[in-house]
Design a protein around this motif. Structure first.
Motif, PDB file in Angstrom:
ATOM      1  N   ARG A   6       0.844  -1.189   0.000  1.00  0.00           N
ATOM      2  CA  ARG A   6       0.000   0.000   0.000  1.00  0.00           C
ATOM      3  C   ARG A   6       0.885   1.248   0.000  1.00  0.00           C
ATOM      4  O   ARG A   6       2.039   1.194   0.421  1.00  0.00           O
ATOM      5  CB  ARG A   6      -0.900  -0.008   1.235  1.00  0.00           C
ATOM      6  N   PRO A   7       0.335   2.378  -0.464  1.00  0.00           N
ATOM      7  CA  PRO A   7       1.098   3.628  -0.395  1.00  0.00           C
ATOM      8  C   PRO A   7       1.519   3.912   1.044  1.00  0.00           C
ATOM      9  O   PRO A   7       0.768   3.656   1.987  1.00  0.00           O
ATOM     10  CB  PRO A   7       0.096   4.680  -0.891  1.00  0.00           C
ATOM     11  N   TRP A  17      -2.852  12.178  -0.354  1.00  0.00           N
ATOM     12  CA  TRP A  17      -3.731  11.012  -0.182  1.00  0.00           C
ATOM     13  C   TRP A  17      -5.009  11.381   0.556  1.00  0.00           C
ATOM     14  O   TRP A  17      -6.085  10.831   0.259  1.00  0.00           O
ATOM     15  CB  TRP A  17      -2.965   9.900   0.547  1.00  0.00           C
ATOM     16  N   SER A  98       1.447   7.273 -12.488  1.00  0.00           N
ATOM     17  CA  SER A  98       0.506   6.265 -12.008  1.00  0.00           C
ATOM     18  C   SER A  98       0.325   5.223 -13.123  1.00  0.00           C
ATOM     19  O   SER A  98       1.090   5.202 -14.075  1.00  0.00           O
ATOM     20  CB  SER A  98      -0.836   6.902 -11.629  1.00  0.00           C
ATOM     21  N   LYS A 121     -10.425   1.229  -4.154  1.00  0.00           N
ATOM     22  CA  LYS A 121     -10.088  -0.184  -4.312  1.00  0.00           C
ATOM     23  C   LYS A 121     -10.568  -1.030  -3.125  1.00  0.00           C
ATOM     24  O   LYS A 121     -10.289  -2.219  -3.066  1.00  0.00           O
ATOM     25  CB  LYS A 121      -8.572  -0.345  -4.465  1.00  0.00           C
ATOM     26  N   LEU A 127      -6.869   5.038  -5.029  1.00  0.00           N
ATOM     27  CA  LEU A 127      -5.745   5.222  -5.947  1.00  0.00           C
ATOM     28  C   LEU A 127      -6.103   6.184  -7.078  1.00  0.00           C
ATOM     29  O   LEU A 127      -7.208   6.139  -7.604  1.00  0.00           O
ATOM     30  CB  LEU A 127      -5.322   3.879  -6.549  1.00  0.00           C
TER      31      LEU A 127
END
Ligand code: ZN
Length: 133
Positions: A6-7, A17, A98, A121, A127
């Motif tokens: 994950r980020p 984010w 991306s 997601k 995302l």
């Protein structure tokens, strides 16, 4: 089945984010000289200012560069190759990297117009993904 990492944003990158979760693409911009800082940084590389704002952008742009990944570099990618990673020149100036979701490796092209979708997601993961405009 393996899950993708994950980020894991830095302190400076966390607002990017947080705004995505609100459905907005925002990029950090210096309030002293108006240059965009992407990726986000605590200090402006152009003028040295520590002051910044988060500017909402359209998500529209053109493909500046791309990479086709054919070998899965993570177990979670075994069923996803080949896929495209694109660097997009956003209409407002900054570049954003991306994935391109709806175009195959044989159809991608430098200069192709694209637009950003903010995709949920599941499990709290949001995302920013590009598709052909
Ligand atoms: Zn600056």
């Amino acid at each position: 089945m393996a899950e993708l990492p994950r980020p894991n944003p830095s302190e400076e990158g966390q607002p990017f984010w947080d705004f995505l979760k609100e459905g907005e693409l925002r990029i950090q911009r210096c309030t002293s000289c108006a240059k965009f800082r992407q990726p986000p940084q605590p200090m402006c590389a152009d003028c040295g200012s520590f002051d910044a704002e988060w500017v909402r952008l359209s998500g529209k742009g053109t493909i500046h560069s791309y990479v086709i990944t054919r070998q899965p570099i993570h177990p979670a990618l075994v069923d996803r190759v080949p896929f495209l990673t694109v660097q997009v020149a956003l209409d407002e100036g900054p570049h954003l990297t991306s994935n391109l979701t709806d175009v195959g490796p044989d159809d991608v092209a430098i200069g192709m117009p694209v637009t950003l979708d903010i995709v949920d997601k599941g499990d709290g993961l949001i995302l920013p993904l590009f598709r052909r405009a």
